[in-house]
Write a protein that holds these residues in place. Structure first.
Motif, PDB file in Angstrom:
ATOM      1  N   GLY A 188       0.834  -1.186   0.000  1.00 33.36           N
ATOM      2  CA  GLY A 188       0.000   0.000   0.000  1.00 33.36           C
ATOM      3  C   GLY A 188       0.866   1.233   0.000  1.00 33.36           C
ATOM      4  N   GLU A 201      -1.655  -5.968   7.560  1.00 35.09           N
ATOM      5  CA  GLU A 201      -0.530  -5.041   7.650  1.00 35.09           C
ATOM      6  C   GLU A 201      -0.868  -3.720   6.968  1.00 35.09           C
ATOM      7  OE1 GLU A 201       3.202  -6.672   6.263  1.00 35.09           O
ATOM      8  OE2 GLU A 201       4.081  -4.674   6.341  1.00 35.09           O
ATOM      9  N   LEU A 258      -1.017  -0.051   8.883  1.00 34.80           N
ATOM     10  CA  LEU A 258      -0.104   1.049   8.603  1.00 34.80           C
ATOM     11  C   LEU A 258      -0.758   2.165   7.786  1.00 34.80           C
ATOM     12  CD1 LEU A 258       3.114  -0.990   7.878  1.00 34.80           C
ATOM     13  CD2 LEU A 258       2.474   0.099   9.982  1.00 34.80           C
ATOM     14  N   LEU A 259      -1.758   1.848   6.980  1.00 36.97           N
ATOM     15  CA  LEU A 259      -2.346   2.874   6.119  1.00 36.97           C
ATOM     16  C   LEU A 259      -3.823   3.133   6.404  1.00 36.97           C
ATOM     17  CD1 LEU A 259      -0.695   2.040   2.740  1.00 36.97           C
ATOM     18  CD2 LEU A 259      -0.743   4.288   3.726  1.00 36.97           C
ATOM     19  N   ARG A 268      -5.300  -4.765  14.230  1.00 40.13           N
ATOM     20  CA  ARG A 268      -3.912  -4.306  14.100  1.00 40.13           C
ATOM     21  C   ARG A 268      -2.980  -5.502  14.209  1.00 40.13           C
ATOM     22  NH1 ARG A 268      -2.878   0.968  13.963  1.00 40.13           N
ATOM     23  NH2 ARG A 268      -4.505   2.398  14.616  1.00 40.13           N
ATOM     24  N   LEU A 297       0.927  -5.057  13.603  1.00 42.20           N
ATOM     25  CA  LEU A 297       2.273  -4.664  14.032  1.00 42.20           C
ATOM     26  C   LEU A 297       2.228  -3.722  15.223  1.00 42.20           C
ATOM     27  CD1 LEU A 297       4.003  -4.127  10.599  1.00 42.20           C
ATOM     28  CD2 LEU A 297       4.266  -6.036  12.105  1.00 42.20           C
ATOM     29  N   LEU A 298       1.330  -2.748  15.195  1.00 41.20           N
ATOM     30  CA  LEU A 298       1.251  -1.786  16.300  1.00 41.20           C
ATOM     31  C   LEU A 298       0.436  -2.401  17.440  1.00 41.20           C
ATOM     32  CD1 LEU A 298       0.538   1.558  14.439  1.00 41.20           C
ATOM     33  CD2 LEU A 298       2.698   0.526  14.966  1.00 41.20           C
ATOM     34  N   TYR A 357      -5.071   6.427  14.003  1.00 38.98           N
ATOM     35  CA  TYR A 357      -3.638   6.668  13.825  1.00 38.98           C
ATOM     36  C   TYR A 357      -3.027   5.591  12.939  1.00 38.98           C
ATOM     37  CZ  TYR A 357       1.274   7.286  14.839  1.00 38.98           C
ATOM     38  OH  TYR A 357       2.627   7.468  14.725  1.00 38.98           O
ATOM     39  N   PRO A 369       0.562   5.113  10.833  1.00 39.30           N
ATOM     40  CA  PRO A 369       1.854   5.792  10.699  1.00 39.30           C
ATOM     41  C   PRO A 369       2.295   6.111   9.276  1.00 39.30           C
ATOM     42  CG  PRO A 369       2.141   3.557  11.483  1.00 39.30           C
ATOM     43  CD  PRO A 369       0.695   3.845  11.548  1.00 39.30           C
ATOM     44  N   LEU A 370       1.883   5.347   8.296  1.00 43.73           N
ATOM     45  CA  LEU A 370       2.398   5.605   6.955  1.00 43.73           C
ATOM     46  C   LEU A 370       1.552   6.597   6.163  1.00 43.73           C
ATOM     47  CD1 LEU A 370       3.781   2.177   5.757  1.00 43.73           C
ATOM     48  CD2 LEU A 370       5.048   4.168   6.427  1.00 43.73           C
ATOM     49  N   ARG A 371       0.493   7.134   6.776  1.00 38.84           N
ATOM     50  CA  ARG A 371      -0.283   8.164   6.085  1.00 38.84           C
ATOM     51  C   ARG A 371       0.501   9.466   6.076  1.00 38.84           C
ATOM     52  NH1 ARG A 371      -6.730   8.004   7.283  1.00 38.84           N
ATOM     53  NH2 ARG A 371      -7.075   5.942   6.398  1.00 38.84           N
TER      54      ARG A 371
END
Lengths: 109, 388, 138
Positions: free
Chosen positions: C51, C104, C108-109, C121, C123-124, C132, C134-136
């Motif tokens: 993504g 995943e 992240l997205l 979720r 990984l987090l 929230y 993180p990769l946004r």
């Protein structure tokens, strides 16, 4: 008593585990060393460092405006600064022993 | 019917991972995996560092297959810029990969023996692995993060004395791999704990898209090295395939791959071309716009990178799919129907590498840095467990 | 099996990059249909789901597919999703391994996969705020 004599004997023996750096062609990326007399203060090493281990500070070590300080505890030993240093002022040493009680021992000019 | 959590910190696993197991007496009926305990945000970090800096961050993803990650990333960047890497550099790069595969397989064999309880064999494999690590240290300068690969080839040239040592090492590994194969096929204790344990049939393996030695142990002849990247398009080698799909077959595949690696190394050293080893690049050069994929065969299987550049010094997106992530679902699948005592062996059977898989430590919540003290962390942990 | 010929025979249009990998552009509604078709013609191995946050273009999802008989060529199926409430139907019923990859991407997205059996979720930690990701980038 036997133990004590053994201990005293061991004091004068050479170390059982030899340092690897003694072998001639053994290349080791150890702690960084800075030859301050060669440094031109260009700050390229600060910019290329991936882990921000190098900072440029103003001090009276040289006549330069700014000179680098290396924080070995942050260093990832990639060697980009050594590769890109235009005057070859930075170099690897063969010392890998990174043990100390205080953080300030790792920071050096 | 009872439910047992295994991990995240458990003596059976070398790295943190959590299995939620449903048990019927001694048998596992259902398993769920929870990962993410070593998430470090490397994909995000890659967007903030320049592409040259990330060459050396990428190898910190995993401590065992570090140069596979580095090589895969560099290969992707080379495809973006469109340069042809130096031939001697490529050969040295391939040599590093094969040495790494050797040390990884030896490490894994040791860990499996340790899980089973054959400590002597564990000592034997790790002793042999130490010799490989010494060579890698001479090649790159460090035991784990060798940084032997860089843009356009390799970082350091091989000296003649090192070549002699590498030849001696590959002869030694050839001899030892015979010993390991013999042990895997004949040792009664080893057979009792691995034969028929964790069997993954070929159809299931295809269904679950497993990669690397796990797939090859189940009879799928997939090896990315055969696609012919780096020096593999010339080097002669055969893909090792076994049919059974159990832990024993996995061990046999890896022991035979030691032999394959040793032969490739001998071939590379014999046919090493002369010339430059890398391409010099300015410290803040920009990458051309575009996107590409890069694949290499890491010791654990197919490693996959997707890179997207928008024409600046930084990459816009670096997506990493590590082999363990592809294989971990197969573990949860194969655990069903086995004894609880076999769980560590099956989990170790795919050669899991959690550092690889999670790769992404403290969470910065929208710019606010949150660092916990020890007591805060303990309180937090107790609350978390009471809640769940 | 020749992946390129098989794709042409089944009426897919694609572009080829200089490394020999094929790129397909599809609409986000058609992803499940296209992947089912691709699986029947032999691309039975899902290598990865990536993504990407493409800022004003929305989110980009790429499915990287392989054929186990000829794994030299990677077929990349690319689709764009709008920024507002991004959702797409899950492919975990076609490729079982997609379950993990989609979790995943969700983590992240923040792209929601409709029909995913266990969208949590991965990984987090679970107690991260729900919006929230993180990769946004914005």
């Amino acid at each position: 008593m036997e133990l004590l004599t053994e201990a005293i004997k061991n004091l004068f023996k050479r170390p059982f585990t030899e340092e690897k750096s003694k072998e001639k062609d053994w290349f080791i990326r150890g702690k960084l060393i800075l030859d301050i007399s060669k440094c031109t203060g260009c700050s390229l090493c600060e910019k290329v460092c991936p882990s921000k281990a190098i900072t440029m500070v103003e001090d009276n070590r040289t006549k330069l405006k700014k000179s680098p300080i290396i924080d070995v505890s942050e260093c990832i030993f990639c060697g980009l600064c050594v590769d890109y240093c235009p005057t070859k002022a930075l170099a690897f040493t063969k010392s890998c022993a990174l043990v100390s009680y205080e953080k300030k021992d790792f920071v050096k000019g | 019917m009872s439910s047992v959590p295994l991990g995240p910190l458990h003596p059976a696993f070398k790295e943190p991972i959590n299995f939620k197991l449903k048990l019927e007496g001694e048998f596992v009926t259902d398993a769920e995996v929870r990962i993410g305990y070593t998430h470090r945000g490397i994909e995000k970090l890659g967007e903030k560092k320049t592409w040259i800096q990330f060459i050396f961050i990428s190898e910190k993803i995993c401590g065992i297959c570090s140069s596979s990650h580095q090589g895969c990333y560099v290969q992707g960047v080379e495809r973006l810029t469109g340069i042809v890497p130096e031939k001697r550099g490529i050969y040295i790069r391939t040599l590093t990969w094969e040495l790494e595969r050797m040390h990884s397989h030896l490490l894994w064999l040791g860990v499996l023996m340790h899980e089973i309880g054959i400590e002597t064999m564990f000592m034997y494999t790790w002793r042999d692995r130490e010799r490989v690590l010494d060579i890698l240290e001479k090649l790159g300068g460090r035991r784990v993060a060798y940084s032997a690969i860089t843009y356009g080839g390799a970082r350091r040239d091989l000296s003649d004395s090192l070549i002699q040592q590498i030849i001696r090492l590959s002869d030694f590994i050839l001899e030892r791999s015979k010993f390991y194969e013999n042990f895997i096929l004949n040792d009664k204790r080893f057979l009792a704990r691995t034969k028929g344990i964790g069997t993954l049939a070929k159809a299931e393996a295809e269904e679950l898209s497993v990669v690397g030695p796990v797939a090859r142990a189940s009879g799928i002849p997939i090896d990315v090295r055969k696609t012919g990247y780096a020096a593999y398009y010339e080097a002669p080698f055969e893909v090792v395939v076994e049919k059974e799909g159990d832990v024993n077959a996995g061990a046999l595949v890896r022991a035979k791959e030691l032999e394959v690696s040793a032969n490739i190394i001998k071939w590379i050293v014999k046919n090493l071309p002369q010339g430059k080893i890398n391409v010099e690049v300015a410290p803040f050069s920009k990458l051309p716009e575009g996107e590409t994929i890069s694949r290499v065969e890491a010791p654990r299987g197919e490693l996959f990178y997707y890179l997207k550049s928008n024409g600046s010094t930084n990459l816009e997106r670096i997506k990493i799919r590590t082999p363990t992530l592809a294989n971990i679902q197969a573990v949860a699948h194969t655990l069903k129907g086995h004894y609880l005592a076999d769980v560590p062996v099956i989990a170790a059977g795919i050669d899991p590498c959690m550092g690889c898989m999670d790769r992404v430590v403290t969470l910065n919540e929208k710019g606010k840095k949150k660092v916990m003290t020890e007591t805060e962390l303990i309180d937090y942990g107790i609350k978390w467990y009471e809640k769940g | 099996m020749n992946v390129e010929e098989a794709l042409i025979r089944n009426g897919f249009s694609f572009t080829k990059d200089k490394n020999g990998n094929l790129w397909l552009d599809v609409k986000s509604e058609d992803v499940t249909k296209v992947l089912t078709e691709l699986k029947t013609i032999g691309l039975n191995f899902l290598s990865c789901v990536s993504g990407v946050d493409c800022l004003d273009k929305g989110f980009c999802l790429i499915y990287h597919l392989l054929s186990l008989e000829d794994y030299n060529i990677v077929v990349n199926v690319k689709t764009y999703i709008g920024r507002e409430d991004p959702r797409i139907s899950s492919v975990s019923s076609i490729f079982k391994v997609a379950e993990l990859y989609e979790r995943e991407v969700f983590d992240l997205l923040g792209i929601k996969f409709i029909g995913h059996p266990n969208l949590k979720r991965i990984l987090l930690p679970e107690d991260v705020p729900e919006d929230y990701h993180p990769l946004r980038k914005m």
